[in-house]
Design an enzyme around this catalytic site. Structure first.
Site, PDB file in Angstrom:
ATOM      1  N   ARG A 163     -10.058  18.484  -0.266  1.00 49.14           N
ATOM      2  CA  ARG A 163     -11.141  17.902  -1.058  1.00 49.14           C
ATOM      3  C   ARG A 163     -11.199  16.371  -1.020  1.00 49.14           C
ATOM      4  O   ARG A 163     -12.154  15.775  -1.506  1.00 49.14           O
ATOM      5  CB  ARG A 163     -11.036  18.390  -2.513  1.00 49.14           C
ATOM      6  CG  ARG A 163     -11.549  19.825  -2.673  1.00 49.14           C
ATOM      7  CD  ARG A 163     -11.927  20.100  -4.094  1.00 49.14           C
ATOM      8  NE  ARG A 163     -10.738  20.305  -4.921  1.00 49.14           N
ATOM      9  CZ  ARG A 163     -10.628  19.886  -6.175  1.00 49.14           C
ATOM     10  NH1 ARG A 163     -11.622  19.227  -6.746  1.00 49.14           N
ATOM     11  NH2 ARG A 163      -9.529  20.121  -6.862  1.00 49.14           N
ATOM     12  N   ASP A 179       1.365  14.289  -5.378  1.00 53.69           N
ATOM     13  CA  ASP A 179       0.017  13.819  -5.682  1.00 53.69           C
ATOM     14  C   ASP A 179      -0.247  13.715  -7.187  1.00 53.69           C
ATOM     15  O   ASP A 179      -1.388  13.688  -7.622  1.00 53.69           O
ATOM     16  CB  ASP A 179      -1.029  14.722  -5.010  1.00 53.69           C
ATOM     17  CG  ASP A 179      -0.880  16.193  -5.398  1.00 53.69           C
ATOM     18  OD1 ASP A 179      -0.017  16.505  -6.246  1.00 53.69           O
ATOM     19  OD2 ASP A 179      -1.621  17.026  -4.845  1.00 53.69           O
ATOM     20  N   GLY A 198      -2.370  27.099 -13.824  1.00 55.84           N
ATOM     21  CA  GLY A 198      -1.599  28.255 -14.250  1.00 55.84           C
ATOM     22  C   GLY A 198      -1.488  28.233 -15.772  1.00 55.84           C
ATOM     23  O   GLY A 198      -1.310  27.176 -16.369  1.00 55.84           O
ATOM     24  N   ASN A 200       0.390  25.053 -17.102  1.00 54.59           N
ATOM     25  CA  ASN A 200       1.556  24.588 -16.351  1.00 54.59           C
ATOM     26  C   ASN A 200       1.173  23.307 -15.614  1.00 54.59           C
ATOM     27  O   ASN A 200       0.203  23.283 -14.866  1.00 54.59           O
ATOM     28  CB  ASN A 200       1.954  25.676 -15.335  1.00 54.59           C
ATOM     29  CG  ASN A 200       3.022  25.196 -14.364  1.00 54.59           C
ATOM     30  OD1 ASN A 200       3.916  24.448 -14.753  1.00 54.59           O
ATOM     31  ND2 ASN A 200       2.922  25.626 -13.121  1.00 54.59           N
ATOM     32  N   ASN A 222      -7.149 -38.632   2.470  1.00 50.73           N
ATOM     33  CA  ASN A 222      -8.474 -38.130   2.107  1.00 50.73           C
ATOM     34  C   ASN A 222      -9.135 -37.525   3.346  1.00 50.73           C
ATOM     35  O   ASN A 222      -9.354 -38.213   4.337  1.00 50.73           O
ATOM     36  CB  ASN A 222      -9.327 -39.286   1.560  1.00 50.73           C
ATOM     37  CG  ASN A 222     -10.612 -38.771   0.937  1.00 50.73           C
ATOM     38  OD1 ASN A 222     -11.131 -37.729   1.334  1.00 50.73           O
ATOM     39  ND2 ASN A 222     -11.138 -39.493  -0.033  1.00 50.73           N
ATOM     40  N   ARG A 265     -18.126 -42.806  17.439  1.00 49.45           N
ATOM     41  CA  ARG A 265     -19.555 -42.474  17.450  1.00 49.45           C
ATOM     42  C   ARG A 265     -20.350 -43.592  18.137  1.00 49.45           C
ATOM     43  O   ARG A 265     -19.898 -44.727  18.215  1.00 49.45           O
ATOM     44  CB  ARG A 265     -20.047 -42.269  16.023  1.00 49.45           C
ATOM     45  CG  ARG A 265     -19.914 -43.509  15.184  1.00 49.45           C
ATOM     46  CD  ARG A 265     -20.430 -43.292  13.774  1.00 49.45           C
ATOM     47  NE  ARG A 265     -20.340 -44.527  13.043  1.00 49.45           N
ATOM     48  CZ  ARG A 265     -19.663 -44.705  11.933  1.00 49.45           C
ATOM     49  NH1 ARG A 265     -18.978 -43.705  11.397  1.00 49.45           N
ATOM     50  NH2 ARG A 265     -19.665 -45.869  11.325  1.00 49.45           N
TER      51      ARG A 265
HETATM   52  C1  UD1 Z   1      -0.057  24.620  -9.058  1.00 47.53           C
HETATM   53  C2  UD1 Z   1       0.672  25.636  -9.938  1.00 47.53           C
HETATM   54  C3  UD1 Z   1      -0.129  25.817 -11.230  1.00 47.53           C
HETATM   55  C4  UD1 Z   1      -0.284  24.492 -11.932  1.00 47.53           C
HETATM   56  C5  UD1 Z   1      -0.918  23.473 -10.997  1.00 47.53           C
HETATM   57  C6  UD1 Z   1      -0.892  22.097 -11.619  1.00 47.53           C
HETATM   58  C7  UD1 Z   1       1.757  27.228  -8.462  1.00 47.53           C
HETATM   59  C8  UD1 Z   1       1.671  28.567  -7.821  1.00 47.53           C
HETATM   60  N1  UD1 Z   1       0.744  26.899  -9.232  1.00 47.53           N
HETATM   61  O1  UD1 Z   1      -1.305  25.177  -8.711  1.00 47.53           O
HETATM   62  O2  UD1 Z   1       0.546  26.732 -12.084  1.00 47.53           O
HETATM   63  O3  UD1 Z   1      -1.100  24.654 -13.081  1.00 47.53           O
HETATM   64  O4  UD1 Z   1      -0.188  23.385  -9.752  1.00 47.53           O
HETATM   65  O5  UD1 Z   1      -1.594  21.221 -10.817  1.00 47.53           O
HETATM   66  O6  UD1 Z   1       2.751  26.533  -8.292  1.00 47.53           O
HETATM   67  N2  UD1 Z   1       2.203  22.396  -1.866  1.00 47.53           N
HETATM   68  C9  UD1 Z   1       3.079  22.395  -0.794  1.00 47.53           C
HETATM   69  N3  UD1 Z   1       3.201  23.523  -0.028  1.00 47.53           N
HETATM   70  C10 UD1 Z   1       2.486  24.639  -0.282  1.00 47.53           C
HETATM   71  C11 UD1 Z   1       1.591  24.630  -1.362  1.00 47.53           C
HETATM   72  C12 UD1 Z   1       1.475  23.494  -2.132  1.00 47.53           C
HETATM   73  O7  UD1 Z   1       3.744  21.391  -0.524  1.00 47.53           O
HETATM   74  O8  UD1 Z   1       2.650  25.595   0.466  1.00 47.53           O
HETATM   75  C13 UD1 Z   1       2.060  21.184  -2.676  1.00 47.53           C
HETATM   76  C14 UD1 Z   1       0.679  20.596  -2.602  1.00 47.53           C
HETATM   77  O9  UD1 Z   1       0.623  19.595  -1.598  1.00 47.53           O
HETATM   78  C15 UD1 Z   1       0.504  20.013  -3.975  1.00 47.53           C
HETATM   79  C16 UD1 Z   1       1.372  20.882  -4.871  1.00 47.53           C
HETATM   80  O10 UD1 Z   1       2.262  21.543  -4.016  1.00 47.53           O
HETATM   81  O11 UD1 Z   1       0.998  18.699  -4.060  1.00 47.53           O
HETATM   82  C17 UD1 Z   1       0.564  21.853  -5.676  1.00 47.53           C
HETATM   83  O12 UD1 Z   1      -0.139  22.683  -4.838  1.00 47.53           O
HETATM   84  P1  UD1 Z   1      -1.599  23.210  -5.189  1.00 47.53           P
HETATM   85  O13 UD1 Z   1      -2.045  24.098  -4.127  1.00 47.53           O
HETATM   86  O14 UD1 Z   1      -2.445  22.074  -5.577  1.00 47.53           O
HETATM   87  O15 UD1 Z   1      -1.254  24.083  -6.484  1.00 47.53           O
HETATM   88  P2  UD1 Z   1      -2.275  24.631  -7.549  1.00 47.53           P
HETATM   89  O16 UD1 Z   1      -2.970  25.799  -6.985  1.00 47.53           O
HETATM   90  O17 UD1 Z   1      -3.089  23.527  -8.067  1.00 47.53           O
END
Ligand code: UD1
Ligand code: CA
Length: 456
Positions: A15, A103, A137, A167, A375, A438
């Site tokens: 995004r 992030d 979550g 969460n 100057n 000049r």
């Molecule tokens: C996750 C939580 C959710 C919480 C939310 C808060 C899980 C299953 N869900 O959801 O409960 O409310 O964050 O923002 O944990 N990432 C990886 N590898 C992966 C997947 C994700 O490094 O395979 C990293 C992403 O880069 C990101 C973070 O983990 O920085 C969270 O991943 P994202 O997919 O945004 O999780 P949410 O679905 O938002």
């Protein structure tokens, strides 16, 4: 218990609509990830494991200087649980693991400390009450209020969707137990991902208590998923910085129109007018005033200096009681000795202006060493570049360079010498002498302006 930090940073951040990996997007001039790392370093962990995937190479390259990082590659992003699992083999037995996201940059170290304190027996979650819980979550609790599980938004039932305790993603847990519970989870859910959050259900099943710490400040848990969210987090970070600068005595005419992308040190009674951007490392003495719309980068500025409106200053050393601008551009290598003045539409680069010397209007002073009380008139140019190489100009104390003169470097103007206005100086000017190149002025007696012919 020793602390091991796991930072999840493998996601692409679709995004953001950008080729740059999300965690490299800049907040206050530094990658998001670096802000998170700064904060966790305050907890003095034994190591920081960074899980990267999308753009892993550029992320590692950007942070190559950080020696305390253990890079873990997650080739395929199969979920947060899968991501944490990649780091587990590197964790010390008996340690405490803290998982956070690369992030989510505004988390405070104190909040994390509170979380760690609660995680000795099982997972401790950082939760928050929010008005709009969609996408997060949800925290499921039993009748007695104990945490039972986390259900992801995609998997939640209609009634679970109404739960407003969410969460935040920050979890601490003893590493050995985390390993056991992570082994038990699968991807049988709507998103076919390995959810880290499923660890909570496993812990409860094993009879461990799940602790929770509620985070009251929504900014701390704000994640960056879009440019709009990045901008929001930036404003928030800037507001925090402005607040602490004002606490330390800085007079900001409008804290909402001041941006610091680096470090600013300052003495007493410094005043910043609106729309000032400070970047890199900047040090100000006391009683420095900065006018509106100025940019100051990596510079050292002495006491009582006045920087007037619309000036751009980078890589510069300015001694006490100098005056700069309005509309001045001081480029790297510029040194102003005490009391020097640089006025409007003057550009300097790799140049020293001695005490009380001035270039008040429309000049270019580059690769130059200018003595005291010199100057430099309006329109003076040091011609430092011959199309291939740069050459120096030296101007002695008390010299006077008349307006619109070109000093063709390499050239030296001696102490107390004068260059007449409009001269092109190609040879050295001896001390105390006048150089004039000049053409003589001519006056033609009886000359008449042409008249317009009449058309019939
Ligand atoms: C996750 C939580 C959710 C919480 C939310 C808060 C899980 C299953 N869900 O959801 O409960 O409310 O964050 O923002 O944990 N990432 C990886 N590898 C992966 C997947 C994700 O490094 O395979 C990293 C992403 O880069 C990101 C973070 O983990 O920085 C969270 O991943 P994202 O997919 O945004 O999780 P949410 O679905 O938002
Ligand atoms: Ca997210």
């Amino acid at each position: 218990m020793t602390l091991e930090v796991i930072v999840l940073a493998a996601g692409k951040g679709t995004r953001m609509r950008s080729a740059l990996p999300k965690v490299l997007h800049e907040l206050a001039g530094r990658p998001l990830l670096e802000h998170v790392l700064d904060t966790v370093r305050a907890l003095t962990p034994t190591r920081i494991h960074v899980v990267c995937g999308y753009g892993a190479e550029s992320v590692r390259e950007q942070l190559a200087d950080a020696e305390d990082l253990n890079w873990v590659e997650q080739a395929q992003q199969l979920g947060t649980g899968h991501a944490v699992r990649q780091a587990l083999p590197d964790l010390e037995p008996g340690s405490l693991a803290l998982v956070l996201y690369g992030d989510v940059p505004l988390i405070r170290a104190d909040t994390l400390r509170a979380l760690l304190e609660r995680a000795s027996g099982g997972p401790a979650l950082l939760t928050a009450e929010v008005k709009d819980p969609s996408g997060y979550g949800r925290i499921l609790r039993d009748g007695a209020g104990a945490v039972e599980a986390i259900v992801e938004d995609a998997d939640a039932s209609e009634t679970q969707h109404d739960i407003t305790e969410i969460n935040t993603g920050f979890i601490a847990c003893p590493a050995d137990r985390l390993r056991i519970w992570l082994d038990e989870i699968d991807d049988s859910n709507r998103q076919r991902e390995y959810y880290l959050t499923d660890v909570v259900g496993r812990a409860v099943h094993a009879g461990a208590t799940v602790a929770s710490v509620s985070c009251a400040d929504p900014d701390e848990i704000a994640g960056v998923n879009s440019q709009a969210e990045l901008a929001k987090v930036e404003r928030c970070f800037q507001a925090r910085q402005a607040e602490s600068l004002m606490d330390a005595g800085l007079n900001l005419r409008d804290p909402a129109r001041f941006d610091l992308r680096g470090n600013l040190h300052f003495g007493e009674d410094c005043v910043f007018d609106i729309n000032v951007v400070v970047a890199g490392d900047v040090t100000l003495g006391s009683q420095v005033s900065v006018g509106p719309n100025c940019q100051i980068i990596d510079s050292e500025i002495g006491n009582g200096v006045e920087i007037r409106a619309n000036s751009v200053i980078e890589g510069v050393k300015i001694a006490d009681h100098c005056s700069v601008g309005p509309f001045a551009r001081l480029r790297p290598g510029t040194v102003l000795d005490a009391g020097a003045r640089v006025g409007n539409f003057v550009e300097t680069k790799n140049a020293t202006l001695g005490e009380d010397s001035k270039a008040n209007h429309l000049a270019y002073v580059g690769d130059a060493t200018v003595g005291h009380r010199v100057n430099i008139g309006a329109g003076v140019i040091t011609c430092n570049y011959d199309g291939a190489n740069k050459h120096p100009t030296v101007i002695g104390d008390d010299a006077f360079i008349g307006s619109n003169s070109a000093l063709v470097a390499p050239v030296t103007v001696g102490k107390g010498a004068t260059v007449g206005a409009g001269s092109a100086v190609t040879r050295d000017v001896p001390e105390g002498q006048l150089a004039l190149t000049r053409a003589e002025q001519q006056v033609r007696a009886g000359w008449q302006r042409p008249k317009k012919e009449k058309k019939n």
